[in-house]
Design an enzyme around this catalytic site. Sequence first.
Site, mmCIF file in Angstrom:
data_model
loop_
_atom_site.group_PDB
_atom_site.id
_atom_site.type_symbol
_atom_site.label_atom_id
_atom_site.label_comp_id
_atom_site.label_asym_id
_atom_site.label_seq_id
_atom_site.Cartn_x
_atom_site.Cartn_y
_atom_site.Cartn_z
ATOM 1 N N ARG A 201 0.912 -1.019 0.340
ATOM 2 C CA ARG A 201 -0.256 -0.002 -0.204
ATOM 3 C C ARG A 201 0.594 1.269 0.003
ATOM 4 O O ARG A 201 0.340 2.016 -0.012
ATOM 5 C CB ARG A 201 -1.045 0.102 1.635
ATOM 6 C CG ARG A 201 -1.834 -1.399 1.283
ATOM 7 C CD ARG A 201 -2.179 -1.554 2.377
ATOM 8 N NE ARG A 201 -0.728 -1.771 3.791
ATOM 9 C CZ ARG A 201 -1.405 -1.534 5.192
ATOM 10 N NH1 ARG A 201 -2.573 -1.757 6.080
ATOM 11 N NH2 ARG A 201 -0.317 -1.041 5.935
ATOM 12 N N LYS B 125 7.610 -14.441 10.834
ATOM 13 C CA LYS B 125 7.227 -15.231 12.436
ATOM 14 C C LYS B 125 5.923 -13.507 13.126
ATOM 15 O O LYS B 125 6.814 -12.576 12.412
ATOM 16 C CB LYS B 125 8.180 -15.543 13.006
ATOM 17 C CG LYS B 125 9.816 -14.495 13.215
ATOM 18 C CD LYS B 125 9.434 -13.927 13.449
ATOM 19 C CE LYS B 125 9.139 -13.326 15.268
ATOM 20 N NZ LYS B 125 9.706 -11.623 15.538
ATOM 21 N N ASP C 154 7.230 -10.382 20.923
ATOM 22 C CA ASP C 154 7.874 -10.627 19.010
ATOM 23 C C ASP C 154 9.265 -11.301 18.695
ATOM 24 O O ASP C 154 9.509 -11.843 18.352
ATOM 25 C CB ASP C 154 7.509 -9.307 18.697
ATOM 26 C CG ASP C 154 8.314 -9.103 17.389
ATOM 27 O OD1 ASP C 154 7.227 -9.948 16.492
ATOM 28 O OD2 ASP C 154 8.630 -8.664 16.805
HETATM 29 P P1 NAP Z 1 6.544 -3.268 9.908
HETATM 30 O O1 NAP Z 1 7.808 -2.661 9.205
HETATM 31 O O2 NAP Z 1 5.897 -2.581 10.715
HETATM 32 O O3 NAP Z 1 5.246 -3.581 8.582
HETATM 33 C C1 NAP Z 1 5.399 -4.436 7.960
HETATM 34 C C2 NAP Z 1 4.037 -4.332 6.462
HETATM 35 O O4 NAP Z 1 3.615 -4.866 7.121
HETATM 36 C C3 NAP Z 1 4.222 -2.417 6.502
HETATM 37 O O5 NAP Z 1 5.011 -1.523 5.805
HETATM 38 C C4 NAP Z 1 3.153 -2.882 5.394
HETATM 39 O O6 NAP Z 1 3.435 -3.110 4.237
HETATM 40 C C5 NAP Z 1 2.165 -3.401 5.917
HETATM 41 N N1 NAP Z 1 1.588 -3.884 6.733
HETATM 42 C C6 NAP Z 1 1.475 -2.769 8.045
HETATM 43 N N2 NAP Z 1 0.192 -3.097 8.832
HETATM 44 C C7 NAP Z 1 -0.582 -4.445 7.989
HETATM 45 C C8 NAP Z 1 -1.954 -4.283 7.661
HETATM 46 N N3 NAP Z 1 -2.523 -3.183 9.034
HETATM 47 N N4 NAP Z 1 -2.565 -4.753 6.766
HETATM 48 C C9 NAP Z 1 -1.777 -4.785 5.675
HETATM 49 N N5 NAP Z 1 -0.565 -4.713 5.831
HETATM 50 C C10 NAP Z 1 -0.142 -4.076 6.497
HETATM 51 O O7 NAP Z 1 6.684 -4.825 10.453
HETATM 52 P P2 NAP Z 1 8.331 -5.684 10.166
HETATM 53 O O8 NAP Z 1 9.372 -5.246 11.251
HETATM 54 O O9 NAP Z 1 7.878 -5.698 9.230
HETATM 55 O O10 NAP Z 1 7.189 -7.270 10.135
HETATM 56 C C11 NAP Z 1 6.550 -7.586 10.068
HETATM 57 C C12 NAP Z 1 7.021 -9.371 10.712
HETATM 58 O O11 NAP Z 1 8.584 -9.606 10.199
HETATM 59 C C13 NAP Z 1 6.046 -9.025 12.207
HETATM 60 O O12 NAP Z 1 5.374 -10.416 12.368
HETATM 61 C C14 NAP Z 1 7.384 -9.452 13.407
HETATM 62 O O13 NAP Z 1 7.904 -10.051 13.600
HETATM 63 C C15 NAP Z 1 8.517 -10.685 11.554
HETATM 64 N N6 NAP Z 1 10.003 -9.946 11.532
HETATM 65 C C16 NAP Z 1 11.040 -8.405 12.140
HETATM 66 C C17 NAP Z 1 11.602 -8.238 12.191
HETATM 67 C C18 NAP Z 1 12.553 -6.926 12.182
HETATM 68 O O14 NAP Z 1 13.381 -6.565 12.834
HETATM 69 N N7 NAP Z 1 11.776 -5.852 12.148
HETATM 70 C C19 NAP Z 1 12.483 -8.960 12.521
HETATM 71 C C20 NAP Z 1 12.323 -10.607 11.789
HETATM 72 C C21 NAP Z 1 11.065 -10.591 11.761
HETATM 73 P P3 NAP Z 1 2.777 -2.092 2.315
HETATM 74 O O15 NAP Z 1 2.798 -1.142 3.118
HETATM 75 O O16 NAP Z 1 3.972 -2.447 1.400
HETATM 76 O O17 NAP Z 1 1.201 -2.119 2.377
#
Ligand code: NAP
Length: 308
Positions: A37, A90, A168
């Site tokens: 988005r 995850k 998390d």
């Molecule tokens: P993030 O940056 O906050 O969000 C990921 C993306 O998901 C957003 O940029 C958005 O993408 C989409 N999104 C957010 N809210 C949404 C919603 N309500 N409905 C649909 N799409 C939504 O999160 P992240 O840190 O990447 O983490 C995402 C997952 O990866 C989590 O489960 C986390 O535990 C896992 N993870 C994260 C890390 C880390 O270091 N951050 C490490 C390992 C695993 P668009 O704008 O492109 O739609």
Amino acid sequence: MTVTDIAIVGVGKIARDQHVPAIAADPRFRLAATVSRSGGVEGVENFDTLDALLASRPKIGAVSLCMPPQARFEPARAALAAGRHVMLEKPPGATLAEVETLTRLASDGGQTLFATWHSRHAAAVAPAKDWLATRTVRRVAIVWREDVRRWHPGQDWIWEPGGLGVFDPGINALSIMTEILPVPLHLTGAELEVPANRQTPIAVRLAFAGPGGATGTADFDWRQEGPQTWEIEVETDKGSLRLTEGGAGMAVDGSPVAVETQGEYPGLYARFADLIARGASDADTRPLMQVADAFMLGRRIPTDEFHD
Ligand code: NAP
């Protein structure tokens, strides 16, 4: 070699930091599209919705779902229903039942469902599992303490129901624990410190028990500034093992053990390719079960409000 066209859905922090480079480095995948988005990845076709992608790009054989867990079930269900293989960041869902439903749908439809646990691909995890396989576990102590402001700035979803709070990162430790121990530990008690203005815990203390009198503790805390701690210590009948740096380093009886450096996300995509090639799935819910049990059994302790 079969090359699978894959789409990333949800282009946020983890997609940019890890998934895009890991896919680019794996010859068995080609990043064919994104669903975002907020713009997607430069040079890659982007769709506003997954439904639009599924309807117009039948040759995209797999999707990698990188959005927060609360938003993952419906896209995963839709992708499986459209005959695509699905990789889940995850934790694999906001509830255990969601993951069970997806597992059944994948099995019924003959697709691969891969619920990833990236920390299991840290360099020392497989050697630690091998070392423990021939030993009796007496005690496990997990300390996972980090600064939430440094690692999750502005991420409101982690404080909402289903966002897991300090679980998390803590679930990464639980994914390692459930992978390396030769016997299962089950949760016997939990304390959850929840900020007065939030829905999920900022700190957690867990107790576990296992066969033969084995015990375990976990200390997850998001308020640690300065040096960060991601360690698991296991005492056995024949020595002790310490995993450091989230599973990247390992010591036995206090002496460092050399392990081969490897990337966690390249390991995940290699496994996804292998599962697809074998027509298999991998959706292990044991780490999520430990968290669910902590929410069921845990004593809530109100604590100071948290503001980013
Ligand atoms: P993030 O940056 O906050 O969000 C990921 C993306 O998901 C957003 O940029 C958005 O993408 C989409 N999104 C957010 N809210 C949404 C919603 N309500 N409905 C649909 N799409 C939504 O999160 P992240 O840190 O990447 O983490 C995402 C997952 O990866 C989590 O489960 C986390 O535990 C896992 N993870 C994260 C890390 C880390 O270091 N951050 C490490 C390992 C695993 P668009 O704008 O492109 O739609």
